[in-house]
Design an enzyme around this catalytic site. Structure first.
Site, PDB file in Angstrom:
ATOM      1  N   ASP A 250       2.399  -1.271   6.425  1.00  0.00           N
ATOM      2  CA  ASP A 250       3.182  -2.067   5.481  1.00  0.00           C
ATOM      3  C   ASP A 250       2.459  -2.124   4.134  1.00  0.00           C
ATOM      4  O   ASP A 250       1.323  -2.568   4.053  1.00  0.00           O
ATOM      5  CB  ASP A 250       3.350  -3.487   6.025  1.00  0.00           C
ATOM      6  CG  ASP A 250       4.174  -4.351   5.084  1.00  0.00           C
ATOM      7  OD1 ASP A 250       5.411  -4.351   5.213  1.00  0.00           O
ATOM      8  OD2 ASP A 250       3.584  -5.003   4.189  1.00  0.00           O
TER       9      ASP A 250
ATOM     10  N   TYR B 118       1.104  -4.181  -4.567  1.00  0.00           N
ATOM     11  CA  TYR B 118      -0.245  -4.224  -3.987  1.00  0.00           C
ATOM     12  C   TYR B 118      -1.174  -3.208  -4.639  1.00  0.00           C
ATOM     13  O   TYR B 118      -2.389  -3.330  -4.544  1.00  0.00           O
ATOM     14  CB  TYR B 118      -0.237  -3.934  -2.473  1.00  0.00           C
ATOM     15  CG  TYR B 118       0.597  -4.839  -1.619  1.00  0.00           C
ATOM     16  CD1 TYR B 118       1.097  -6.048  -2.096  1.00  0.00           C
ATOM     17  CD2 TYR B 118       0.884  -4.494  -0.299  1.00  0.00           C
ATOM     18  CE1 TYR B 118       1.874  -6.867  -1.287  1.00  0.00           C
ATOM     19  CE2 TYR B 118       1.656  -5.307   0.515  1.00  0.00           C
ATOM     20  CZ  TYR B 118       2.157  -6.493   0.023  1.00  0.00           C
ATOM     21  OH  TYR B 118       2.921  -7.292   0.820  1.00  0.00           O
TER      22      TYR B 118
ATOM     23  N   HIS C   9      11.163  -7.139  -2.536  1.00  0.00           N
ATOM     24  CA  HIS C   9      10.013  -8.010  -2.270  1.00  0.00           C
ATOM     25  C   HIS C   9      10.355  -9.496  -2.437  1.00  0.00           C
ATOM     26  O   HIS C   9       9.893 -10.342  -1.668  1.00  0.00           O
ATOM     27  CB  HIS C   9       8.875  -7.621  -3.214  1.00  0.00           C
ATOM     28  CG  HIS C   9       7.513  -7.912  -2.671  1.00  0.00           C
ATOM     29  ND1 HIS C   9       6.414  -7.136  -2.952  1.00  0.00           N
ATOM     30  CD2 HIS C   9       7.062  -8.893  -1.860  1.00  0.00           C
ATOM     31  CE1 HIS C   9       5.351  -7.628  -2.334  1.00  0.00           C
ATOM     32  NE2 HIS C   9       5.719  -8.696  -1.670  1.00  0.00           N
TER      33      HIS C   9
END
Length: 314
Positions: free
Chosen positions: A46, A51, A109
């Site tokens: 994931d 990120y 997200h």
């Protein structure tokens, strides 16, 4: 090493491995961590655009020699690319970094859009995050097109409230395959997860051990969830740790869990959370729900998240 753990069926017919490897934070540590995870037997990875770890994940996968078709890769669309014209481009950038021509699951997200920008957090003159005016329904419709083109094998969402999810289902043509939400024994959200079951939406737990991360205010000064006496006691019965019980709690409910770690021993021991708990253990765990939500960026994102859910901060 082929994956031999529990898997769950998505509404697309695809199987998602119950335990995934989360890659949030510590960009530099991710390539070695993902390498260890793949070697240990994880097949569900994931990540997310925000990120900054997609390239590291891609490198680790390439070097691992694990065939692409054995992997389940999830990534997520960030808030600055919600405009329908930007969605596919954002996915293309993710695919390029991941070194693959499709992801198994593409998630929005957050339901909240930021202003269109190449900056992850566009700011106004007061230094506040500049919000966008794109409706998440329009963003999702653009994600549906990525699905049609095969760049994503499944699409879904993350961090939606019940009302937002209901509206999304009503106004779009593809029921989300998955919803990734904060879920752990201190934030159990039983009626919300039941709602997903009725709609055929798979639930993935992020922060399956709670999250005493220094970026959150919640949980300061309290013990760690994995050290909760109830979880530890149940663990002793099964020869497992409190952390492994927290993972098993999610898996027993039919959800996938995505613990993250950089330590080889923990990365491996998290895989041993793949077991089922008997009803009396679930009963015990249901009593430790604190309705405690760690992650609520409403203020900084300019959006009222989780308005109708447990653990909402006032």
């Amino acid at each position: 090493m082929a994956h031999n753990g529990t898997t769950f069926k998505l509404n697309t017919g695809a199987q998602i491995p119950a335990i995934g490897f989360g890659t949030w934070q510590d960009k530099e540590a991710q390539e070695p961590a993902v390498t260890i995870a793949l070697k240990a037997g994880y097949r569900h990875i994931d990540t997310a655009r925000i990120y900054g770890t997609e390239a590291a994940v891609g490198n680790a996968i390439k070097k691992s020699g694990v065939p692409r078709e054995q992997l389940f890769i999830t990534t997520k669309l960030w808030n600055n690319y919600h405009h329908p014209d930007d969605v596919e481009k954002a996915l293309d950038a993710s695919l390029k970094d991941l070194g693959t021509d499709y992801v198994d699951l593409y998630l929005m997200h957050w339901p909240s859009s930021f202003a269109r920008s190449d900056e992850s957090f566009p700011k106004d003159s007061n230094g506040k995050t500049k919000t966008g005016d794109t409706d998440y329904v329009d963003t999702y419709k653009a994600m549906e097109k990525c699905l049609e083109k095969g760049k994503a094998k499944a699409i879904g969402v993350s961090n939606f409230s019940k009302a937002e999810l209901e509206r999304l289902i009503k106004e779009t043509s593809v029921v989300p395959a998955a919803h990734q939400i904060e879920l752990h024994p201190y934030l159990q959200q039983a009626s919300f997860t039941e709602f997903h079951k009725q709609k055929g939406i798979h639930v993935t737990h992020y922060s399956p051990f709670g999250n005493q991360n220094e970026i959150y205010d919640s949980g300061k000064g309290m013990g760690k969830l994995m050290d909760d006496p109830v979880l530890v006691e149940i663990g002793k019965k099964h020869n497992k740790t409190g952390a492994q019980v927290a993972l098993a709690w999610g898996i027993t409910k039919g959800h996938s869990v995505i613990p993250k770690s950089k330590t080889e021993s923990r990365i491996k021991s998290n895989l041993e959370g793949d077991f089922k708990l008997p009803a009396e253990d679930l009963e015990q765990i249901s009593k430790i729900d604190k309705k405690l939500r760690f992650n609520d960026p409403s203020k900084s994102f300019g959006w009222n998240f989780y308005a109708d859910l447990d653990g909402k901060k006032n």
